[in-house]
Design an enzyme around this catalytic site. Structure first.
Site, PDB file in Angstrom:
ATOM      1  N   ASP A  45       0.728  -1.229   0.142  1.00 27.16           N
ATOM      2  CA  ASP A  45      -0.073   0.081   0.312  1.00 27.16           C
ATOM      3  C   ASP A  45       0.701   1.293  -0.070  1.00 27.16           C
ATOM      4  O   ASP A  45       0.408   2.275   0.119  1.00 27.16           O
ATOM      5  CB  ASP A  45      -1.137  -0.161   1.097  1.00 27.16           C
ATOM      6  CG  ASP A  45      -0.374   0.112   2.693  1.00 27.16           C
ATOM      7  OD1 ASP A  45       0.792  -0.190   2.675  1.00 27.16           O
ATOM      8  OD2 ASP A  45      -1.165   0.334   3.498  1.00 27.16           O
ATOM      9  N   SER A  46       2.130   1.117  -0.041  1.00 23.87           N
ATOM     10  CA  SER A  46       2.943   2.082  -0.237  1.00 23.87           C
ATOM     11  C   SER A  46       2.755   2.845  -1.726  1.00 23.87           C
ATOM     12  O   SER A  46       3.164   3.966  -1.908  1.00 23.87           O
ATOM     13  CB  SER A  46       4.689   1.580  -0.263  1.00 23.87           C
ATOM     14  OG  SER A  46       4.689   0.447  -1.188  1.00 23.87           O
ATOM     15  N   GLU A  87       9.019  -4.112  10.500  1.00 24.64           N
ATOM     16  CA  GLU A  87       9.574  -2.679   9.890  1.00 24.64           C
ATOM     17  C   GLU A  87      10.392  -1.806  10.876  1.00 24.64           C
ATOM     18  O   GLU A  87       9.638  -1.652  12.035  1.00 24.64           O
ATOM     19  CB  GLU A  87       8.712  -1.943   9.179  1.00 24.64           C
ATOM     20  CG  GLU A  87       8.996  -0.808   8.408  1.00 24.64           C
ATOM     21  CD  GLU A  87       7.927  -0.104   7.480  1.00 24.64           C
ATOM     22  OE1 GLU A  87       6.946  -0.512   7.208  1.00 24.64           O
ATOM     23  OE2 GLU A  87       8.320   0.940   6.985  1.00 24.64           O
ATOM     24  N   ASP A 125      -1.156  -6.382   0.091  1.00 20.23           N
ATOM     25  CA  ASP A 125      -1.414  -5.563   1.499  1.00 20.23           C
ATOM     26  C   ASP A 125      -2.808  -5.252   1.431  1.00 20.23           C
ATOM     27  O   ASP A 125      -3.732  -4.814   0.595  1.00 20.23           O
ATOM     28  CB  ASP A 125      -0.851  -4.118   1.323  1.00 20.23           C
ATOM     29  CG  ASP A 125       0.598  -4.250   2.093  1.00 20.23           C
ATOM     30  OD1 ASP A 125       0.909  -5.184   2.818  1.00 20.23           O
ATOM     31  OD2 ASP A 125       1.338  -3.028   1.927  1.00 20.23           O
TER      32      ASP A 125
HETATM   33  O1  KIV Z   1       3.366  -1.104   1.625  1.00 19.08           O
HETATM   34  C1  KIV Z   1       4.642  -1.466   1.649  1.00 19.08           C
HETATM   35  O2  KIV Z   1       5.499  -1.183   0.710  1.00 19.08           O
HETATM   36  C2  KIV Z   1       5.246  -1.981   2.493  1.00 19.08           C
HETATM   37  C3  KIV Z   1       6.728  -2.253   2.821  1.00 19.08           C
HETATM   38  C4  KIV Z   1       7.201  -1.181   3.413  1.00 19.08           C
HETATM   39  C5  KIV Z   1       7.151  -3.635   3.615  1.00 19.08           C
HETATM   40  O3  KIV Z   1       4.417  -2.644   3.569  1.00 19.08           O
END
Ligand code: KIV
Length: 264
Positions: A45-46, A181, A84
């Site tokens: 969800d980044s 993290e 995610d």
């Molecule tokens: O959303 C994402 O990219 C993540 C990573 C930072 C582990 O959860």
């Protein structure tokens, strides 16, 4: 490479071979990452930050995640696709099942949730329904407003013990993988050794079972990279070479180096 499954990942952990995970949001980069040997494509969800331009992951919806998961599925060449569950899409058991079903139907092989021991019941219910879950502990960006910023978690002994106990309780509840993290390196190493399931790190030092980075950070596109990031484009002539350099560095134990981690 043969299709990567949970069994493959458990085997890698048992043999002490590092697992390579990278975020992925589209078909082209998914295929390029697979060609470079990435074993797990994380539809993170980044994407709220790096694709949509938000200052947090909170605005991301299940529909956004399903769209990008379907894109990644079309480019995937044998990696395990982890997607995610976005903010507030698993606040109740019913929501967790419905949101996870949308991502699994879009092409995910596993879903990721952010939280701690309070997710045990959710993880158990997902597993009972055929949905493997990875739990993201430590700095959980969806809770940035509760945490008071993007800070290292588990630095004091009480919080470290809480995180260790939560990790093992989640494993007991059926979590198929854990992701840590921004956790002090000694704590991340201890959790990785104690857990039977694979533990992936980001900002968690060199002693986890595998590593993940955000694609855009790896490519040097973040103007304010975190301490745990390495720009793999440096010295490389192409995107493909940068992706291959990342895979090699994780497999060889060259990345993350001690300086990419945090002390207790
Ligand atoms: O959303 C994402 O990219 C993540 C990573 C930072 C582990 O959860």
């Amino acid at each position: 490479m043969p299709d990567v499954t949970l069994t493959t990942l458990r085997g890698l952990k048992e043999r002490g071979e590092k697992i390579v995970m990278l975020t992925s949001y589209d078909a082209t980069f998914a295929a390029a990452s697979c060609a470079a040997g990435v074993e797990v494509l994380l539809v993170g969800d980044s994407l709220g930050n790096v694709l949509q331009g938000h200052d947090s992951t909170l605005p991301v919806s299940v529909a956004d995640m399903a769209y990008h998961t379907a894109c990644v599925k079309r480019g995937n060449r044998g990696a395990l696709v982890l997607a995610d569950l976005p903010f507030m899409s698993y606040a109740t058991l019913e929501q967790a099942l419905e949101s996870s079903a949308a991502l699994m139907r879009a092409g995910a092989h596993m879903v990721k949730l952010e939280g701690s021991a309070w997710l045990c019941e959710t993880v158990r219910r997902l597993a009972d329904n055929g949905i493997p879950a990875c739990v993201h502990l430590g700095l959980t960006p969806q809770s940035v407003n509760v945490l008071g910023g993007y800070k290292v978690q588990g630095r004091d002994e009480a919080r470290a013990r809480e995180m260790r106990e939560a990790a093992l309780a989640l494993e007991e509840a059926g979590a198929a993988m854990l992701l840590l993290e921004c956790v002090p390196s000694p704590l991340a190493g201890a959790i990785s050794r104690a857990a039977r399931v694979p533990v992936i790190g980001i900002g968690a030092g060199p002693d986890t079972d595998g590593q993940v980075l955000v694609l855009h950070d790896l490519l040097g596109l973040n103007p304010r990279p975190a301490k745990f990031v390495r720009n793999f484009m440096t010295g490389q002539g192409s995107l493909q070479d940068a992706l291959a350099a990342y895979t090699r560095a994780v497999k060889d134990g060259q990345f993350p180096a001690p300086e990419h981690g945090f002390s207790a």
